[in-house]
Design a protein around this motif. Structure first.
Motif: not given
Length: 258
Positions: A84-90, A116-125, A204-210, A224-229
């Motif tokens: 959905g975002p206006l900018a950035g990759p999928v 939570q996402r950051e902690a879960f990302y670390q555990y999952i990977t 992964t995407r949020d880190r890229m947008m930052e 906004n991570m590229g969403y149309g705010t």
């Protein structure tokens, strides 16, 4: 009669107790101090929450368990973020979890906090048998359309796994891959494998947008991570589209026509 332990000592002891019938726990139950009873109450509350999370996890493991009963062992969950975002990759991710994987609270990445996402990302990977991502640029999105770009991201993630799966669980998409596959509507809230992929893709995407926000300021991309705010749209009107904006998406397209 009060226990011999201080409130702080009791707190450290009680939080390590796992069995209600524990002799020491039973002695704390007889302690009438308000601080102790508050700790006991929290202990019961935490156990109740753990049971709820365990039940949710068991329910979300249903598809994986059924497939393992059929003889499949390497089940890859696949999901994408950023349609959905206006900018950035999928970005898509493919994740193969081990049979004994357990992460209470795992869910659709959108339902989790950033922490939570950051902690879960670390555990999952760290715990996954294999995981990979597929990233499709804004330029490719404009060339292909967002549906085909999302599909390509998923296929890329699948093809770059260093361990080949024997079955796929995919969020609301059919890939036509060489592997048996199952498409699940709202799969990121129904399957632990798809939820894991959702989290890996989102982080992964949020880190890229930052990182992009440091290069292309004025759009609030780090928030906004590229969403149309509102802030993003105001930035578009003031500065025009950046190289990472999707030129085929309204209102970017409309702005360029002007």
């Amino acid at each position: 009669m009060p226990n011999k332990y201080t409130i702080t000592e009791a707190q450290n002891i009680i939080k390590k107790i796992t069995d209600e019938q524990d002799e020491l726990f039973q002695s704390f139950l007889q302690d009438e101090r308000k601080g102790i009873q508050k700790i006991i109450s929290k202990w019961y509350s935490d156990r109740a929450q753990q049971r709820v999370l365990q039940e949710e996890f068991d329910q979300m493991s249903g598809f994986e368990n059924e497939l393992r009963d059929q003889g499949f062992e390497l089940i890859a969950g696949i999901d994408e973020v950023g349609r959905g975002p206006l900018a950035g990759p999928v970005v898509a991710a493919a994740v193969i979890l081990p049979a004994d994987f357990c992460l209470l609270g795992i869910n659709d990445s959108k339902k989790l906090s950033e922490k939570q996402r950051e902690a879960f990302y670390q555990y999952i990977t760290e715990e996954a048998i294999a995981w990979s991502t597929g990233i499709i640029s804004p330029q490719e999105i404009d060339e292909l359309n967002i549906y085909q770009a999302s599909k390509k991201a998923m296929v890329t993630a699948l093809n770059t796994l260093n361990v080949k799966p024997d079955h796929l669980l995919i969020d609301a998409m059919e890939l036509g891959s060489p592997y048996p596959e199952m498409s699940l509507i709202k799969g990121d809230a129904r399957s632990i494998s798809i939820a894991a992929a959702s989290i890996v893709a989102k982080v992964t995407r949020d880190r890229m947008m930052e990182e992009y926000s440091q290069v292309y300021s004025g759009y609030g991309l780090e928030k906004n991570m590229g969403y149309g705010t509102k802030e993003h749209l105001e930035g578009l009107n003031e500065f025009g589209p950046s190289p990472i904006h999707r030129k085929s998406f309204a209102p970017v397209k409309e702005l360029m026509l002007k």
